[in-house]
Design an enzyme around this catalytic site. Structure first.
Site, PDB file in Angstrom:
ATOM      1  CE  LYS A 196      32.665 -52.942 -21.046  1.00 39.32           C
ATOM      2  NZ  LYS A 196      33.577 -52.074 -20.395  1.00 39.32           N
TER       3      LYS A 196
HETATM    4  C1  LIG Z   1      34.043 -51.303 -19.076  1.00 38.35           C
HETATM    5  C2  LIG Z   1      33.477 -50.024 -18.527  1.00 38.35           C
HETATM    6  C3  LIG Z   1      34.259 -48.885 -18.353  1.00 38.35           C
HETATM    7  C4  LIG Z   1      35.749 -48.896 -18.457  1.00 38.35           C
HETATM    8  O1  LIG Z   1      36.231 -49.235 -19.694  1.00 38.35           O
HETATM    9  P1  LIG Z   1      37.825 -49.415 -19.851  1.00 38.35           P
HETATM   10  O2  LIG Z   1      38.022 -49.426 -21.330  1.00 38.35           O
HETATM   11  O3  LIG Z   1      38.155 -50.742 -19.215  1.00 38.35           O
HETATM   12  O4  LIG Z   1      38.474 -48.284 -19.184  1.00 38.35           O
HETATM   13  C5  LIG Z   1      33.637 -47.703 -17.984  1.00 38.35           C
HETATM   14  N1  LIG Z   1      32.321 -47.653 -17.753  1.00 38.35           N
HETATM   15  C6  LIG Z   1      31.534 -48.734 -17.877  1.00 38.35           C
HETATM   16  C7  LIG Z   1      30.071 -48.598 -17.635  1.00 38.35           C
HETATM   17  C8  LIG Z   1      32.094 -49.966 -18.243  1.00 38.35           C
HETATM   18  O5  LIG Z   1      31.316 -51.057 -18.313  1.00 38.35           O
END
Ligand SMILES: *Cc1c(COP(=O)(O)O)cnc(C)c1O
Length: 396
Positions: A196
């Site tokens: 991210k």
């Molecule tokens: C990465 C992601 C998540 C989950 O994030 P985590 O921190 O891994 O739980 C949820 N929604 C979307 C759209 C994502 O891309």
């Protein structure tokens, strides 16, 4: 013709594989982790509090809660609002599975509404059709970092007395009509997963009103009415009460130490992402075989993903073949996302057919995500552009 292309290709091809999304970690993050490990507090403590405050200040959010994932944040939001059996939550099929899994975790019913074909975020007209007397919340996902169309969503929520829980895993930092994502809905969940825009390896943050966040804080740490870390400080006491069967979702100070450095670096990392996007947009908007991501004047895009779409009627190859050919050019790509209604658990439980959400289904077949991250060099960007143009031209 074929010989000329392969000769040019062989010369231009990268010698090493360009990974789709490596994290951007500097010595500052390394030192912050070492520092924390050498301190006498490694789990939720003062650094987590500092990170929560800095994060809330940055977004103009009222309050923030550090967590071990975005998924935990979405689950806690639903649990805190006491959404459960018999309740419906409207969300998009174009998302990661966890947005919908958490609705199942609280035994509520996910209701999918199809997406807008330009931004690939929730289509407000489809949301309006999906509202029933059982609807309790709308969960927009700011797909790729492009904010969902929040004005009509908030309007419908007001009119029907619904909560708005935003999946902002892609949307740091993003804004809708001048307001930062994180300061808009009832709850907003961010992800600090390794890929991210800001990472703590694993981690997340939930923003909302102080009342909501304090309830979520209790539920996110075993349902105990005292913060565990305060219990062991001089002014703390051994006493606590369990007021709900809570979860174990807290962020550690090791994660927060990384997060504090990453937050300092965020603007610089975003500036690099935008430079890369400008070059991609300029190069790919020239080609009839490709459709570049939508940009809207009323939003600030977080550019988590650069999602290219193939105009399949102008190409001799499908998306899988396109990805395979980019791999031969040593370019890593990904696909976001396999729509929720195509996954066996959901298709079987709710009897969903691919064409039930035709926009998501059709767009899914032509999307691919190109490398977009703060670690890309100018040469990397040129390598991606050269490969995509070559593959697209040869297949046209
Ligand atoms: C990465 C992601 C998540 C989950 O994030 P985590 O921190 O891994 O739980 C949820 N929604 C979307 C759209 C994502 O891309």
């Amino acid at each position: 013709m074929a010989t000329r292309h392969s000769a040019a290709g062989a010369r231009a091809r990268r010698s090493t594989f360009l990974p789709f999304s490596p994290p951007s970690i500097t010595e500052a993050e390394v030192e912050a982790v070492v520092d924390t490990l050498r301190s006498d507090w490694i789990t939720t403590g003062p650094k987590t509090r500092r990170f929560e405050q800095a994060f809330a200040d940055y977004l103009g959010a009222e309050s923030a809660l550090g967590l071990n994932s975005c998924t935990a944040g979405l689950h806690l939001a639903l649990a805190t609002l006491e959404i459960g059996p018999g309740d419906e939550v409207i969300t998009t099929p174009m998302t990661f599975c966890s947005s919908v899994n958490v609705i199942e975790h609280v035994r509520a019913t996910p209701v999918l509404a199809d997406i807008d074909p330009h931004t690939l975020t929730l289509d407000p007209a489809r949301v309006a059709e999906a509202i029933t007397p059982r609807t309790k919340a709308i969960m927009p996902v700011h797909y790729a970092g492009h904010p969902a169309d929040m004005a009509p969503i908030l309007e419908m929520a007001r009119e029907h007395g619904l909560y708005v829980i935003e999946d902002a895993a892609h949307a740091l930092p993003a804004a809708y009509e001048g307001q930062m994502v994180g300061a808009i809905g009832d709850f907003t969940a961010f992800s600090f997963y390794a890929t991210k825009n800001l990472t703590t390896a694993e981690g997340g943050m939930l923003t909302g009103s102080p009342e909501h966040i304090e309830r979520a804080r209790v539920l996110g740490l075993h349902g105990m009415n005292r913060d565990a870390w305060k219990r062991y400080t001089a002014e703390g006491s051994w006493y606590y009460e369990v007021v709900a069967p809570g979860f174990k979702y807290n962020m550690t100070d090791i994660q927060a130490a990384i997060g504090l450095v990453q937050l300092e670096r965020l603007e610089a990392m975003q500036a690099r992402r935008r430079q890369v996007v400008e070059q991609y947009q300029a190069a790919f908007s020239q080609l009839e075989a490709l459709e570049v991501p939508a940009e809207r004047a009323n939003v600030d895009h977080a550019w988590h993903l650069y999602v290219l779409r193939l105009n399949l009627d102008r190409l001799k190859v499908d998306r899988s073949r396109f990805i395979e050919e980019l791999k031969e050019w040593n370019i890593g790509t990904s696909v976001h996302f396999i729509p929720i209604h195509l996954h066996p658990y959901y298709a079987e439980k709710y009897g969903w057919q691919p064409e039930d959400f035709p926009v998501a289904y059709h767009e899914y077949q032509r999307v691919l995500s190109l490398p977009l991250n703060a670690s890309l060099s100018d040469e990397d960007v040129q390598d991606v552009i050269r490969a995509v143009v070559d593959v697209a031209e040869n297949a046209s």
